[in-house]
Every structure is written in C-alpha cells, then in structure tokens.
Design a protein around this motif. Structure first.
Motif, mmCIF file in Angstrom:
data_model
loop_
_atom_site.group_PDB
_atom_site.id
_atom_site.type_symbol
_atom_site.label_atom_id
_atom_site.label_comp_id
_atom_site.label_asym_id
_atom_site.label_seq_id
_atom_site.Cartn_x
_atom_site.Cartn_y
_atom_site.Cartn_z
ATOM 1 N N LEU B 23 0.634 -1.264 -0.107
ATOM 2 C CA LEU B 23 -0.175 0.081 -0.040
ATOM 3 C C LEU B 23 0.885 1.315 0.037
ATOM 4 N N GLU B 24 1.742 1.168 0.900
ATOM 5 C CA GLU B 24 2.673 2.347 1.075
ATOM 6 C C GLU B 24 3.507 2.773 -0.419
ATOM 7 N N SER B 25 4.085 1.664 -0.816
ATOM 8 C CA SER B 25 4.867 1.869 -1.912
ATOM 9 C C SER B 25 4.083 2.070 -3.180
ATOM 10 N N GLY B 26 2.946 1.749 -3.172
ATOM 11 C CA GLY B 26 2.135 2.000 -4.357
ATOM 12 C C GLY B 26 1.778 3.503 -4.176
ATOM 13 N N HIS B 41 -4.574 -0.527 -8.887
ATOM 14 C CA HIS B 41 -5.128 -1.874 -8.438
ATOM 15 C C HIS B 41 -4.430 -2.625 -7.511
ATOM 16 N N ALA B 42 -3.244 -2.731 -7.263
ATOM 17 C CA ALA B 42 -2.372 -3.468 -6.545
ATOM 18 C C ALA B 42 -2.796 -2.743 -4.925
ATOM 19 N N VAL B 43 -2.649 -1.516 -5.135
ATOM 20 C CA VAL B 43 -2.967 -0.754 -3.721
ATOM 21 C C VAL B 43 -4.341 -1.181 -3.114
ATOM 22 N N PHE B 44 -5.204 -0.978 -4.283
ATOM 23 C CA PHE B 44 -6.766 -1.568 -3.670
ATOM 24 C C PHE B 44 -6.649 -2.992 -3.433
ATOM 25 N N ARG B 45 -6.160 -3.867 -4.118
ATOM 26 C CA ARG B 45 -6.123 -5.085 -3.752
ATOM 27 C C ARG B 45 -5.691 -5.683 -2.197
ATOM 28 N N HIS B 48 -8.198 -4.267 0.174
ATOM 29 C CA HIS B 48 -9.230 -5.218 0.269
ATOM 30 C C HIS B 48 -8.869 -6.559 0.952
ATOM 31 N N SER B 49 -7.735 -7.031 0.877
ATOM 32 C CA SER B 49 -7.251 -8.119 1.487
ATOM 33 C C SER B 49 -7.108 -7.947 3.161
ATOM 34 N N ILE B 50 -6.634 -6.919 3.753
ATOM 35 C CA ILE B 50 -6.576 -6.597 4.893
ATOM 36 C C ILE B 50 -7.964 -6.471 5.391
ATOM 37 N N LEU B 72 -12.523 5.046 -0.967
ATOM 38 C CA LEU B 72 -11.595 6.071 -1.559
ATOM 39 C C LEU B 72 -10.738 5.410 -2.754
ATOM 40 N N LEU B 73 -10.245 4.432 -2.360
ATOM 41 C CA LEU B 73 -9.252 3.737 -3.299
ATOM 42 C C LEU B 73 -10.220 3.094 -4.487
ATOM 43 N N ASP B 74 -11.167 2.876 -4.327
ATOM 44 C CA ASP B 74 -12.386 2.336 -5.269
ATOM 45 C C ASP B 74 -12.479 3.368 -6.033
#
Lengths: 97, 703
Positions: B23-26, B41-45, B48-50, B72-74
């Motif tokens: 999340l942070e690096s993204g 998308h990777a950040v959102f995933r 979502h997983s968390i 917000l990410l969505d």
C-alpha cells in the motif's frame, strides 16, 4: 382488476389460521371483496397462526386496495398477527398499530 | 465444524504487514506520478485483503477503517475520483493508522483509536467532498460512496442479513415468520421488507414468495455478541431456496464484505416501510471516541518483530534438506567404518571425517542463510520517510536505492533500522540544502540521497550518500575547541575533525530541529552499530555532499575465528579483523616517548598490544622475538596483538556473555571449543581502547 361495484363496507373475518394452506382460499375472498367494496373492514382478532404466505397475501391486498382507492381498516388484530407483522417488518404497510 | 481461526491470526498480521508495505510503496508511486494503472489496482487489492482478513479474525477496528480507505481507493481505481496529492497523503496517514492498529492486534490489546478516528473523519470528509470526483452524471449517489453508507465507526455491533427467498420457498414448508422470530431471539432486530417485487394482486400466486428483507441484528448487553454461525443455522434449511448474505454491522453503518452494485432507485425500500420490531431497539450508536477506562489500551510502542517468524524461500529449505541428506550419508559411512574398523581403513576414516566437517559447515551455512533477509526489508521505510520529511521541510529530494537484495541476518537488520533512520534524517535535515540555496550554489534544486548496500568480505556495507552541503569543518573544529575536546593548537587531520560528530554530546546549536538533532545522537548511532560488531565512518566533501559508511557483520550468531594462545589461555580473534600474522622482528620495534611500543610494518607504525598485560594472564614468554604478532584492524585503526601462539582457524558459535554472565570490556562473547573448554572472543575495538589505557610495564628491551 375492475373497479369496486358496490359502495358498501365489506367485512372479512379471518379464522384462526392464515397460512399457506389457507392462502388460496383467502386470496379468492379478498379479491372478491376488492371487487365489491370501497371500504373493507378486516377482523383479525381470531388469528392464532399466520405465516409468511398469509402476511404476504395481506400486503398484496393492502397495496391493491390503495391503488383502487379502497379503504381498509382493521377492526381488531390478534397479538399473533401484530407480532408476526412486526417481526416481518410489515406493520407499516399493513397499517397495524 | 468450527475452526479455531486464532492460530492463523499471526500469519494474517504478517501478511498484512506486507500488504501495508505494498500500500505504502504504491501510494508513494502514485504520489510521484510514476505509477501505471496496475499500481492503483495493487493498492486496492492490498487494502481489500487486509479488510477481508481483519473481518475474518474479528479485528473490527481494522476492517472498518480499511473499508473507508477502500471506498476512496475504489473511486480512484474506477477513475471516478482524481488521484490527488491530498488523497494520497491522507491514504498514507491511513497506512500509519493501520500499522498502529495492527500492532495492537499483534499485542492483543485494545487499539488506541483517537488517531484512527481523526484520520477516518478526514477520509469521510474527503469522500463526501465531490470536488475530486470525476464521475459521470448517471452514477447514483449510492455508488459514489461505494456502499452508500458512511462508515464512521469501528466496532462491530452485529450483523446485517439480506434475505431473498426464492419463489418456491414457502412451498417447501419453511416459514419466514418463524425464521424472523428465531433471529429476533439472538439480539435486537430491525427488519425492512422490500415490497417492490410484489406483483399486482390479481397476478399473485399466494403460495409463491415475492418479498425480500434486510434484517439488522444488533448485539445487546444481555445476550452478548451474536455468532454468525447461529444466524446461518437459522437459514440452514433454506440455503438452497434463497439468496442470503450475512455481513458484519459496524458502528455507524455497514459492513465488511464487498458491497454489491446498488439496486436501481425504484427498488430501494421506502423508509416508511421499514418497521422496528423491538421496543428496546436503539438508534445506531455513534462510535465512541475514547476507550473506556477498563479497556487495555495499546501502548504506543515500537513494533517488535524480534522473536517473530520469517518467510523462507523454498529453495533455501530444499538446500537445507539436501545438506541434511548428505550429512546422513556421511554419518552412515562413518558408522559402518567404525563397526568394521582396521588400521588399513585409517585414511578412509580421515576422509570421512573431513567429509563430515564439510557437510557440517555447509549445513551451518545453509541454516544461517535461512535467517538472511534482503536489506530491502529495512530500506523500504525510507521512500515514505523522504516523502514526508521533504514535504515538511520544503525540500526537493530524490531517494535512490541500490543493492536492496543484499542479504544480512534478520537480527542485524532489526537492530540497524533505527541508526539508519537517524542517518537518513540527518542527511535530509542537515545535508541537503533548500532548493533556493542549491540553485544559488549552482546545483540542481532536486537533492539526492543514495542508499547503497553491498557485500564486502564477511560484512555488509551500507552507504548513505547525499549531495548536500557537506560537513562544516571549521564549525566542527571551533565547537570541539569550545568543548575542550581539541586543544586550540592541535593540528587534526580532516577525517578526525569530521569524526567529531560521533563524539557524545557533540552538536552545534543550529543543527537541532524537529527532524533530527534530538533524541539519539550520532554517538548513539555509532555505539549501536559497534554493538553489532560493525562501524560507521563519515567522509565529506564541502559543497558536494557527505557519505556515511556502515560496516556490519552479516550475522551475529557465528563467526570465523582465529584461535590464539596466551599462556594457558585460548582466545578467539574474529578472522575479519585480522589483516595478517607475522613473526616479530625486533629491529622493527620502536618506542614512542618511551611508553608506547610500535611496530614498523612496511611503511606504517602500528601500536603493539601485549594481550597478557591487558587481561592480566601469565604469558609463556614476554620476549617479543619469541612471540607472534597478529595485525588487526578495529575502530578505524590498526594494532599488533602479541600472542604466544597461533592455533587453528574455525567457525565458532557465539554465546552471549551478557546473557550468561555480564558484559566485559574487550570481550564480545564466548564460545565452546571442540574439547569442551570455553574460549573468549576478543572485541577488537574494545581491546584496543583498553590497551591505550594501560601503561606498558616493560619494553622489548627488557625482554
């Protein structure tokens, strides 16, 4: 559905059971009442058992009456009826107080 | 069948740590504008997983908080909201909050929610603000906020059950009233019926089901928390005859799982048709801002990953298994040889033992490699650090990292983190100049900090290089003279002047800021690094920049040692400290000011350290010409250790003296030798410091 033919008040008295086994019977009776009366009184005091099908029938009846401008009012409601309607989230649309 | 999920909680938290890193690096990549679509998308995933995992493990504060982030990410992911600096910064703050919540979950304590509530409120405000939205007009209001429900709370309050019987369900003998009655017995229930699918009365089949319901089941104090399984049990008989979703209800609203696309507006249940079924139903409570005094609150402590677990690549495990396999074969061979031994098999026995030694060493190395992790685990915090601090200081700074895959021991990595942060903060604060000053100095306004890591011998070298102003030599010298560290007439070489920054209590007044200059000083940085068996040096080029070089051993558990003997005592010198060993030539021995003995080695003089004097042991001889000299390097200087004899070289397992006894100057640890005796491992830096304090009692002349 045709417009109510008569301008008299109709009365529907429910027996002790208003469930899926009686739903078809009451469906015919209620349909007939809608066709005949501008005002209908329901007596639910005797209802000792009502299920989802019975409640749904009443909901359909109230909605139809509304669209036909037929007045419906409860003469009496049993506790079972009140409680079942409340559990099912239908007190408002069934106008049960 | 119920499964004890708590056993997987630790794994979830560790995976979430990785997710937070993603999340942070993204987000940092999004902020710098270097990201492609896949990044969001990777950040959102990751979010979502968390969220999903947190809900599964009952970590409702995390699930609820992440839900708002995800909303917000969505919007950003779908292009309905522009990716703004404000949004990214808020999401980065949210990552920090999540880390705190994860720490609390890791420690099994109630999280401190004040910051989480504050950030969540900011997220809610941002979500409610349409300025950043780029949606088209046909997107409904409900879709704009993801779930259509503002999720301002965090504690799970119960469940939301969405129940849509299939048409034929009533004919199966199952009754909705009975099910609702059972549900209402679990807690406080509100039920909203959806009448929109009811056909015209005349078209109704009274035995078919047309209605659907949204049931809110809230925990109450008397009955406690409602178990999802209990709800599922109620619907057990109709699971194939209805559509059913059971979602957690959080303070202030929904919900844990992905919300399905909202219904068309005409299908939304009229509010008037919703009825309250219980007299004791209360409005949905606002989230509590503070924890009750009886709750244990997560202390604001640093995450401790010591004693945790590490992920090991299967290739490392496979290598380990191969090593063990070979060891077993060698052991079988030796065992067989022992059973049928005769002197003519002596050579074979020796070869077998040599093979055993090789296998053992390889196995040892393989096991050690399991603890080796890429230094990227430590480096990954720096992009965020640089991002935040450069914004705070209005500086333009680019961080470049190389050698992130360089591996070192997990323990070393954990302990080098803070000193590294301190050095990078120092470079940010004191090293890199403001854009105006840089431009005035003819430099690019964008400053650069390079973080480099590479292996050199048995060490890992980490460099922190900035292209800033460099260290102010004159200022340092002046301060040192003021403090009495240096006499005004002393002619110090440049490197000694720059080295003054590592002196305890040494700082210039205008160096102090809220970025660095407080907390641990450079002396503590050096001390911490030395405790790891490493060292830190600084080189600087005025106007061009500064370079800090950290040298660390790859592991703290095992070292290659040279066994030496002094009298009857055996000591171990770390092999990495030894430059060479030689026989002493008396003509090369000199005395400085009649006190310090030095040895001329090629073009330089190195001080001699008589180990028997330092440790007060009885030597075999005090005649230097009968001794051997081990030339070592420690703490920036060389020295010659005078020993009676050189024994073998071997890998030794380091046992902590501090744990088992107490800390001793000049000794870094102990080990148990093959014959069962204990040998002390010499700490070169400490030893040389001790030697300087000892007044030599004799010179080579009296030998």
């Amino acid at each position: 559905m045709s417009e109510p033919a008569e301008n008299t008040e109709g009365l529907v008295t429910f027996d002790d059971t208003l469930d899926i086994t009686m739903a078809a019977t009451y469906f015919e009776k209620l349909t007939e009442m809608l066709n005949q009366h501008k005002s209908i009184v329901l007596d639910g005091e005797g209802i000792e058992r009502i299920d989802g099908a019975g409640l749904q029938l009443l909901v359909g009846f109230f909605k139809a009456a509304e669209s036909l401008h037929v007045t419906i009012k409860w003469q009496a409601c049993s506790d079972v009826l009140k409680k079942s309607a409340k559990l099912s989230g239908l007190t408002v649309c069934l106008e049960i107080k | 069948m119920s499964i004890d999920l708590s056993q997987f909680k630790q794994t979830f938290i560790e995976e979430s740590d990785e997710g937070l890193d993603v999340l942070e690096s993204g987000l940092l990549a999004l902020d710098s504008g270097t990201a492609d679509d896949e990044v969001i998308h990777a950040v959102f995933r990751a979010a979502h997983s968390i969220k999903g995992g947190a809900g599964t493990f009952g970590l409702n504060e995390i699930a609820s908080f992440t839900h708002v982030m995800e909303t917000l990410l969505d919007e950003m992911r779908d292009g309905r909201r522009a990716i703004s600096k404000e949004g990214v910064n808020l999401l980065l703050n949210s990552v920090d909050v999540l880390r705190e919540l994860m720490d609390a979950a890791r420690d099994d304590v109630a999280p401190e929610m004040s910051r989480a509530n504050e950030v969540q409120a900011q997220l809610d405000v941002l979500l409610a603000n349409n300025d950043g939205q780029v949606q088209s007009a046909d997107v409904s209001d409900e879709e704009q906020t993801g779930s259509g429900v503002s999720n301002s709370g965090s504690e799970q309050k119960g469940w939301i059950v969405k129940f849509r019987p299939h048409e034929h369900m009533l004919r199966t003998g199952n009754d909705t009233v009975r099910m609702f009655k059972e549900l209402s017995s679990l807690g406080d229930m509100e039920n909203s019926a959806d009448l929109t699918t009811l056909p015209e009365f005349t078209l109704m089949d009274p035995e078919l089901s047309y209605l659907s319901w949204t049931i809110t089941l809230k925990n109450n104090e008397e009955q406690g928390d409602i178990d999802k399984a209990t709800i599922e049990e109620i619907f057990e008989w109709v699971e194939d005859d209805c559509d059913l979703t059971i979602e957690p209800l959080f303070e202030g609203g929904l919900v844990e799982t992905e919300i399905e696309p909202s219904e068309p507006v005409e299908n939304v249940i009229p509010v008037a048709e919703a009825a309250t079924i219980s007299d004791n139903v209360k409005p949905i409570e606002e989230p509590p801002v503070e924890n009750t005094s009886t709750e244990r609150v997560s202390p604001k402590k640093k995450k401790s990953s010591e004693g945790g677990s590490i992920r090991v690549g299967t290739n490392k495990v496979d290598t380990l298994i191969n090593m063990v396999g070979e060891l077993v074969i060698t052991q079988s061979m030796l065992s067989q040889m022992g059973d049928e031994f005769s002197m003519d098999k002596l050579e074979g026995l020796r070869e077998g033992l040599a093979q055993l030694e090789r296998n053992t060493r390889e196995l040892q190395e393989s096991v050690m490699r399991i603890r080796m992790l890429p230094i990227s685990f430590s480096f990954q915090r720096f992009p965020r650090l640089v991002h935040d601090l450069s914004q705070k200081m209005d500086k333009k700074i680019e961080l470049k990292m190389t050698g992130e895959q360089t591996e070192l021991d997990k323990t070393v990595m954990e302990k080098i983190g803070d000193p590294l942060v301190h050095l990078v903060r120092n470079s940010l604060d004191h090293g890199i100049e403001s854009p105006e000053i840089r431009l005035a100095a003819g430099k690019s306004e964008m400053g650069t900090i390079n973080l480099n890591a590479y292996h050199q011998g048995g060490f890992i070298i980490i460099e922190i290089v900035d292209d800033g102003a460099g260290l102010p030599k004159d200022k340092l010298l002046k301060k040192a003279i003021e403090k009495g560290l240096v006499s005004p007439n002393e002619n110090l070489p440049d490197e000694k002047i720059y080295d003054l920054i590592f002196h305890p209590g040494f700082s210039t007044a205008d160096q102090v800021s809220d970025i660095s200059g407080r907390g641990v000083g450079m002396d503590v940085v050096r001390k911490n690094i030395k405790e790891l068996g490493g060292n830190v040096d600084v080189t600087t080029n005025p106007g061009k920049g500064t370079k800090f070089t950290i040298r660390l051993p790859l592991t703290l558990a095992i070292l290659d040692g040279q066994l030496i003997r002094v009298g009857s005592e055996t000591y171990i010198i770390p092999l990495v400290s030894i430059i060479e060993s030689l026989e002493i030539q008396t003509e090369n021995i000199n005395s400085i000011a009649g006190t310090t003995e030095v040895y001329k080695m090629r073009d330089e003089y190195i001080p001699l350290v008589r180990l028997y004097e330092v440790f007060d042991v009885k030597p075999e001889t005090t005649r230097l010409q009968d001794c051997l000299l081990v030339v070592v390097e420690g703490d920036g200087g060389k020295a010659g250790i005078v020993v009676d004899d050189l024994l073998s070289q071997q890998q030794v397992v380091i046992k902590s003296l501090e744990t088992n006894y107490r800390r001793l100057d000049g000794i870094s640890g102990a080990t148990i030798l093959g014959d069962g005796t204990v040998a002390l491992i010499l700490d070169m830096s400490g030893l040389l410091a001790m030697a300087k304090e000892i007044e030599p009692v004799r010179s080579y002349a009296n030998a």
